[in-house]
Enzyme design. Structure first.
Site, PDB file in Angstrom:
ATOM      1  N   GLU B 346       1.088  -1.054  -0.318  1.00 59.87           N
ATOM      2  CA  GLU B 346      -0.352   0.235  -0.127  1.00 59.87           C
ATOM      3  C   GLU B 346       0.832   1.151   0.175  1.00 59.87           C
ATOM      4  O   GLU B 346       1.404   1.542   0.726  1.00 59.87           O
ATOM      5  CB  GLU B 346      -0.945   0.335   0.915  1.00 59.87           C
ATOM      6  N   HIS B 371      -4.669  -4.527  -0.730  1.00 60.89           N
ATOM      7  CA  HIS B 371      -4.056  -3.049  -1.545  1.00 60.89           C
ATOM      8  C   HIS B 371      -3.446  -3.834  -2.891  1.00 60.89           C
ATOM      9  O   HIS B 371      -3.700  -3.981  -3.951  1.00 60.89           O
ATOM     10  CB  HIS B 371      -3.522  -2.374  -1.019  1.00 60.89           C
TER      11      HIS B 371
END
Lengths: 501, 501
Positions: B346, B371
C-alpha cells in the site's frame, strides 16, 4: 526468448528445501536482473561511482521519506524544482553524459528565460491579440498572416512604457511558460492545462520563424542540449515558411536548410556534439486532403535531405485529435521505408481512440512510440513492443505537467523499466515548463521511476539506449557509441576525482 | 499454462496476408478476452442488460470527456460524489448484487452520519482531548483508560449549550470524516492525510467498544452492507475489551461473541444475507513480544470460534510501520493452517520495505493481498499472484483519499484486470470518507479502472470473484454462489422490467 515475465521458479521453491532467506533473495535478485540495466556489469571504477551515487540518492530519498513536504521524487515539478536544483543527485545527472534526446519539439525546446532575454529584445518584435484573446508574437507586419484581431504593439515600446520593465518581462515570459506555484489549483483539469499549453505554441511559433530569430533560437537550442551533456537530438519540427524583415518569405525547404547549416556549424565548433536530425511533425487533426499534402511535402523534403529529415509524426492533443486510424489512408502514401515516430497513448483514457492509437502505431510498424503512457494497460501491445524492440519515448515531466500523473512514482515508465521494455528518457517541451535540457527528466527517472536501490546500471543503460534506439545509421551509431563511451569514461574519472560531488 | 501475456501472434501477422483490419480486430479481441470477465458468456437477457448499461456508461463517459470539470471517473471522490450520486450507472451498481466485501475495517465501516445521528446521541458519551490535541470519544469515565489529558465534557451537554446543535453535529462528524471540498489543499502530502486518518481511529474506537454502542454500531454496519446489496463480509477487527455503563469490562472473547450473536440474529432476519466472518487485525508496529502475545491471543480465539474468526492480518500505515520481514519470527508461531490476509504494497515507494512486504506476504503463503497497489511494479510477484490465484483486495477510493493516486484511471487495478489477475473490489474504511457500502468503489472500478467498452461481463466477474476468493468453506461457497445467482437473476429481471434505469 522474449517473455516479459520470468517464471515463478523462485517462489515455488519450497521453504523447507531452500529456506526462507534463500527464496527471498532469489526473487529480489531475479527482479533486479530483469530490469533495465540489470545485466550490465560495471567496471571497478564505475562500481565506486555507483556506491557514491547511491549514498546521495538514498540520502535524498530518506530525507523525502521523513519529510513528505520535501520529497521531490513525489512532488509536482513546479514545487520540486527548487529542491531539485539544490540536489547533489541532480548535479551528478547534469554532468553525466546522457546520450541523445529523441522526443523534443523545436518550438518548445528553448528555455523561456532565454526567449524573453534575447528573442524578445530583437528589434521589430510585435505583439497582438487573436480572437481567443491570446497574445501572438511576431516580427511580421501583415496581420492576416497570423490571425491577429487586435492592433499591433511594439514589444520594445510596451516594455519602455511599462512601470517596471523587469515585471513586463516576467509577464511576457508567462505567455510561454506554464509555471505556477499552485498547479493543482490553476490547472484543475487536463483541458485547462492543454488549452494554455496549445495556446503557447500559437503565441510563440510565428516569432521563431523570423529568420534572424530562427537562427538564434535554434543555436540556443543546441547550446542548451550541449551544456546539459546531451550529444544528439532528434527534433520534431512543425515546418513553416521563414520570413525576414524586408517581408520576403522562404519556403519550408529553406527552414530545413537553415537547421542543417546551423547544425553543421555547431558540430564543427563542438566536436563532441553529434548534432541533430529532424522528424517532420504535422498536426494530427488535419483532414484527409491536408494530410495527403503533408505526406507529399514530406516526401519532397525527404528526397532533398535524406540523412537529415529522418521520419514522420503527427502532433497535437491526442485525446482531442483524430485517431491514427482515421489517417491511415493518407499515411499509406508514405514511402514504405519511412520511419514513423508516432505519438500514441498519451492519455489516461482506456480503450478510447487515444490509447488504441498504440495498436495502429504498431500495425503501421512505428520505429518508436511517443509517450506510450497508456501502453501499460495493453499487455499484448506491451509484449509486442518488447519483442520488436520498439522504444517508448518517456516524457516524465511533460506527463505530469500536462495532467496525466501527479505523483511521478505512479508513472508507467517504472513498469516499463521493471520489465526491461526499451525506453528512452525525453523532455518533450522543456521551455514551456521552466526546465532546461534533459537532466530534470533524468532526475525523476532515477528518483521516482526506478526502484530505490537502482543506480548507475540504470543510468548507463538509459544513456546507451538513447543511441541504440535512435534513427542514426549503423555507421553513425558506431561513432556515437564511441563518443558516449569516451565521455562516460571521462565523467567517471571526474566523479572519482571529487569534481562532481 | 499460466502465462500472463499472450504471444504476439496477431501482431506478427503480415498485413499482406490478413489485411490491416483483420489484424487490428484480432488484437482488440485478444485483449478483451484476456481481461477479467473476458471469457464469460452472457445469457440473452444479460446481453440486453449489458447493452442498456453500456448506453448509460458510454453516455456518462462521453459527457466527462467533453467536460473535464464533470468527469467523475477522473475526479477525486470528494469532488465527484455529488456527480456519482446523480449517475444512472451508480444507481445500477447500487442495486446490483455485488457479492462479498473482503477488505473492510470494522471501526471505519459505518457512515459517519449514522455515528453522529445515533451513537453520539446515546446517553453518556463523553469527549476529551488527548496530548496530541485530538478529540477522543468514550462512554468510559476513567480518563487513564483512554489517554485523555483534558477534562471530560458530556457530548449531550456541549450540544445543548452550543449556539447551533446542527452545526455542533457537523463539527462532531468532522472528527471522523476526512471530507473536504479541497483535498488537494488540505492534504498536500500522504503524511498529512494519514495523520488525520490514523487519529480518527483514536477518536472513535473506544466509543465503539461501549457495549450498547458496539451492538448498535455493528448492527448498522450489517444494515449498510445489506442495503447496498452486499451479501457477505470478511471484517478486519482490531479486538478490544468491551465495557458497560456500570464500569464492568469484558474480555476480547466477549467482543467476538457479541459479533457472532449479532450476525446470527441479522442473518435470521435477512435470509438473503450470508453474514460476516472476522479477520483478527493487529498493529503492525508491535514489538516482538507484543506480536507473540497477539499471535497467542489469536490462537486462543480461533480455537473458540474456528468458523467465525478465519484469519490474521497486520494493520496501520504500512510505510511507517515495521515491515513483515521483521515480524516473521512471531508470525511463524501461527498454526500452519492459519490463513493470512496481509496488507502489502500500500505504497508509492518502489523497492522500499513497504512494497517488499509483497514478497514476504507471498513467501508467508498469504491467502489474499490487501491493497497490492505496488504489485504492478513487481512482475515476478505479479506472475506468482496470478499463478497461485491469490486475490488482490483493491480499495480504489481508499487509495485515492489516502494519497496514493489522484486520477483513478491510473490505479494499478486497471492493469490487474487487463491481465485477469484475481481481484476483488473492496471499500476499506468507507465511513471515514463519506461513502457507504461498496457501490462507490464499484463505480470507479467500472468507470475508471475498466476499459471504456467493458460492461456486465466485468461486473459479474467481480461479484462472483468475491465469493470465489473468500474464506468461506467449500460448502458455504456453494450456498453463496446459489444465493448470488438467485439475486443476480432477480436483478437482471428487474433491469429488464425498467425498475432500475
Amino acid at each position: 526468448q522474449a517473455r516479459l515475465y520470468l517464471n515463478t521458479y523462485a517462489l515455488n521453491l519450497s521453504l523447507i528445501s531452500v529456506g526462507y532467506e534463500k527464496a527471498r533473495q532469489a526473487v529480489l535478485s531475479a527482479e533486479e536482473q530483469l530490469m533495465t540495466g540489470g545485466r550490465i556489469s560495471l567496471s571497478s571504477d564505475e562500481a565506486k561511482v555507483d556506491d557514491l551515487f547511491m549514498q546521495y540518492k538514498l540520502g535524498e530519498l530518506a530525507q523525502g521519506f521523513r519529510n513528505a513536504e520535501q520529497n521531490a521524487a513525489a512532488m509536482h515539478f513546479f514545487k520540486a524544482k527548487p529542491l531539485i536544483d539544490r540536489s547533489a543527485v541532480f548535479r551528478f545527472l547534469q554532468q553525466m553524459p546522457k546520450g541523445a534526446v529523441l522526443h523534443l519539439h523545436n518550438s518548445a525546446a528553448v528555455s523561456s528565460k532565454w526567449v524573453v532575454q534575447n528573442m524578445s529584445y530583437m528589434p521589430g518584435m510585435l505583439r497582438c491579440t487573436d480572437a481567443q484573446g491570446r497574445s501572438r508574437l511576431t516580427f511580421r507586419r501583415a496581420a492576416k498572416q497570423h490571425g491577429c484581431s487586435s492592433q499591433y504593439v511594439q514589444v520594445a515600446e510596451e516594455r519602455r512604457n511599462s512601470i517596471d520593465p523587469a515585471l513586463y518581462d516576467e509577464n511576457l515570459e508567462r505567455l510561454f511558460n506554464l509555471y505556477t506555484p499552485v498547479p493543482e489549483l490553476e490547472y484543475p483539469t487536463i483541458t485547462a492545462v492543454w488549452n494554455r499549453f496549445q495556446g503557447m505554441f500559437d503565441t510563440l511559433t510565428e516569432a521563431i520563424y523570423y529568420l534572424p530569430a530562427f537562427r538564434a533560437y535554434h543555436w540556443q537550442l543546441l547550446e542548451e542540449l550541449f551544456n546539459d551533456n546531451v550529444m544528439y537530438a532528434e527534433l520534431r519540427v512543425g515546418l513553416h515558411e521563414l520570413y525576414d524583415a524586408s517581408g520576403r518569405t522562404f519556403p519550408k525547404e529553406q527552414a530545413v536548410r537553415e537547421l542543417l547549416q546551423l547544425n553543421e556549424k555547431f558540430v564543427r565548433l563542438h566536436p563532441n556534439f553529434l548534432g541533430i536530425k529532424l522528424i517532420h511533425a504535422v498536426w494530427r487533426g488535419a483532414d484527409e486532403q491536408k494530410m495527403r499534402q503533408n505526406v507529399a511535402e514530406f516526401k519532397l523534403l525527404q528526397s532533398i535531405f535524406p540523412d537529415f529529415l529522418v521520419g514522420f509524426d503527427l502532433v497535437g492533443q491526442e485525446d482531442k485529435g483524430k485517431p491514427l486510424y482515421e489517417q491511415i489512408s493518407a499515411l499509406k502514401e508514405l514511402p514504405s521505408n519511412t520511419r514513423l515516430f508516432l505519438h500514441a497513448g498519451e492519455t489516461n483514457w482506456y480503450s478510447a481512440s487515444t490509447d488504441i492509437n498504440l495498436l495502429d502505431a504498431l500495425l503501421l510498424n512505428a520505429t518508436r512510440i511517443g509517450h506510450g503512457f497508456a501502453l501499460v494497460k495493453h499487455p499484448i501491445l506491451m509484449n509486442a513492443v518488447k519483442t520488436r524492440q520498439i522504444a517508448v519515448e518517456l516524457n516524465p515531466i511533460s506527463n505530469q505537467v500536462l495532467h496525466l500523473v501527479w505523483d511521478m512514482r505512479n508513472h508507467p515508465g517504472a513498469q516499463y523499466m521493471a520489465l526491461d521494455i526499451p525506453v528512452v528518457i525525453c523532455n518533450d517541451d522543456p521551455g514551456f515548463w521552466n526546465a532546461k535540457g534533459l537532466s530534470y527528466d533524468f532526475y525523476y527517472a532515477i528518483m521516482s521511476l526506478a526502484p530505490n536501490n537502482a543506480g548507475l546500471r540504470v543510468l548507463k543503460s538509459l544513456a546507451f539506449n538513447s543511441v541504440r534506439y535512435s534513427a542514426l545509421t549503423e555507421m553513425e551509431k558506431q561513432k556515437a557509441y564511441k563518443l558516449l563511451e569516451y565521455s562516460w569514461a571521462r565523467f567517471i574519472e571526474k566523479v572519482l576525482q571529487g569534481k562532481v560531488f
